[in-house]
Enzyme design. Structure first.
Site, PDB file in Angstrom:
ATOM      1  N   SER A  77       0.799  -1.235   0.000  1.00  0.00           N
ATOM      2  CA  SER A  77       0.000   0.000   0.000  1.00  0.00           C
ATOM      3  C   SER A  77       0.829   1.282   0.000  1.00  0.00           C
ATOM      4  O   SER A  77       0.289   2.356  -0.269  1.00  0.00           O
ATOM      5  CB  SER A  77      -0.953   0.015   1.208  1.00  0.00           C
ATOM      6  OG  SER A  77      -2.006  -0.887   1.014  1.00  0.00           O
ATOM      7  N   TYR A 257      -3.844   3.541   7.685  1.00  0.00           N
ATOM      8  CA  TYR A 257      -5.120   2.819   7.774  1.00  0.00           C
ATOM      9  C   TYR A 257      -6.005   3.463   8.838  1.00  0.00           C
ATOM     10  O   TYR A 257      -6.001   4.684   8.997  1.00  0.00           O
ATOM     11  CB  TYR A 257      -4.878   1.329   8.037  1.00  0.00           C
ATOM     12  CG  TYR A 257      -3.991   0.655   7.024  1.00  0.00           C
ATOM     13  CD1 TYR A 257      -4.227   0.789   5.652  1.00  0.00           C
ATOM     14  CD2 TYR A 257      -2.895  -0.098   7.428  1.00  0.00           C
ATOM     15  CE1 TYR A 257      -3.419   0.161   4.721  1.00  0.00           C
ATOM     16  CE2 TYR A 257      -2.079  -0.735   6.504  1.00  0.00           C
ATOM     17  CZ  TYR A 257      -2.348  -0.589   5.152  1.00  0.00           C
ATOM     18  OH  TYR A 257      -1.543  -1.208   4.240  1.00  0.00           O
ATOM     19  N   VAL A 275       1.344  -3.741   4.032  1.00  0.00           N
ATOM     20  CA  VAL A 275       1.207  -4.970   4.811  1.00  0.00           C
ATOM     21  C   VAL A 275       2.409  -5.903   4.692  1.00  0.00           C
ATOM     22  O   VAL A 275       2.455  -6.925   5.382  1.00  0.00           O
ATOM     23  CB  VAL A 275      -0.089  -5.727   4.453  1.00  0.00           C
ATOM     24  CG1 VAL A 275      -1.304  -4.919   4.863  1.00  0.00           C
ATOM     25  CG2 VAL A 275      -0.127  -6.101   2.983  1.00  0.00           C
TER      26      VAL A 275
END
Length: 321
Positions: A77, A257, A275
């Protein structure tokens, strides 16, 4: 007694980092055991949960490293920051934010809940999976191969590393295990948010998530953002300052997040996690920082990496707030 000049202040800070960084890393390595390596992408489960590394580079090109900073990992990400920048450069703000919003969700990064509940059915921001899938569709190119190649070349330019490449094993396993991301993409296609075929968009998305990097690559990319979009070596403008401003704002509000608010309070720097265990962060005008620690906390962020950045921010008084 004369006050120190700005250059002397910078040198003093850098020297303190050189002295303390290995100690701070070792103090925070114990938090690796509080996390778990991601397993929902099978290839990521092979990483060692004990790894923790950091690389810091300053505006003059001086750098410091500690721990397992030479271990390569996929950006996952973290890549969303830079595909957003590429899409903005390709399409402009109006076209991009017609398809994706600017607000935090408070939900998991892979949730599609608000796509169904909130109208219009566009993703809340480009840092969640649904938003990054839409952004991938906005990168210019005749097809997924050209879009992926343009993305890779852009990442290489920012990292100053022509050897950056895709990890094809991660790409294949991520693509094979991505039922939820496919569900999001088909939902977005049904709502008219995606204009391209779903499989083509997802190929671009999975490819940029699978680009391999090290802490030093992340730090160099972060330094471009810390420098307002300029190449730290040549001074050439690589990204318009306005788009860097947008990206850094998303990093503050959405980059970690649904722990972004907590990170803003505890660390107070623009950051983006992935991740695979990477965290890219920066001190505006001063440093680019890359961190790697694949053992993740329940929010999907590096458990020891977050703790290490908390220590650095507090000890060096780096918080923007």
């Amino acid at each position: 007694m004369n006050a120190m000049s700005n250059a002397e202040v910078i040198d003093h800070e850098f020297n303190r980092l050189r002295e303390k960084l290995p100690l701070w890393l070792q103090e925070n390595r114990r938090f690796c055991r509080d996390g778990k390596v991601a397993s929902y992408i099978p290839e990521l489960s092979k990483a060692s949960g004990n790894h923790l590394g950091i690389h810091i580079i300053d505006a003059s090109g001086r750098s410091l490293s500690a721990g397992d900073c030479g271990v390569a990992f996929t950006m996952q990400s973290i890549s969303k920051v830079f595909t957003l920048l590429l899409a903005l450069m390709d399409r402009g703000e109006e076209a991009v934010f017609d398809k994706v919003g600017m607000e935090p969700t408070g939900d998991q990064f892979n949730s599609m809940l608000k796509l169904e509940l909130v109208q219009p059915s566009i993703p809340f921001n480009p840092m969640i999976n649904a938003g990054a899938i839409v952004i991938s569709s906005l990168i210019n190119g005749s097809g997924p191969a050209e879009k992926s190649e343009r993305t890779l070349q852009f990442f290489r330019l920012l990292a100053g590393n022509n050897k950056l490449d895709f990890d094809n094993d991660v790409y294949r396993t991520e693509s094979a295990s991505a039922d939820l991301n496919r569900s999001m993409a088909y939902f977005l296609k049904d709502k008219g948010v995606l204009a391209c075929p779903v499989d083509e968009v997802l190929e671009v998305y999975f490819k940029h998530c699978s680009i391999n990097a090290t802490c030093s690559d992340l730090a160099r990319m972060a330094l471009v953002l810390a420098s307002g979009g300029r190449d730290p070596v040549t001074g050439a403008a690589l990204i318009p300052r306005r788009y860097v401003q947008i990206a850094k704002t998303f990093m503050i509000t959405c980059g970690m997040y649904n722990a972004s608010g907590q990170f803003a309070i505890q660390v107070g720097l623009p950051a983006k996690s992935g991740v695979a265990g990477g965290i890219l962060t920066l001190v505006p005008g001063k440093y680019g920082i890359g961190v790697f620690g694949p053992a993740l906390n329940p929010k999907g962020n590096s458990s020891a990496g977050v703790r290490l950045l908390e220590t650095l921010s507090k000890e060096m008084n780096w918080s923007l707030f």
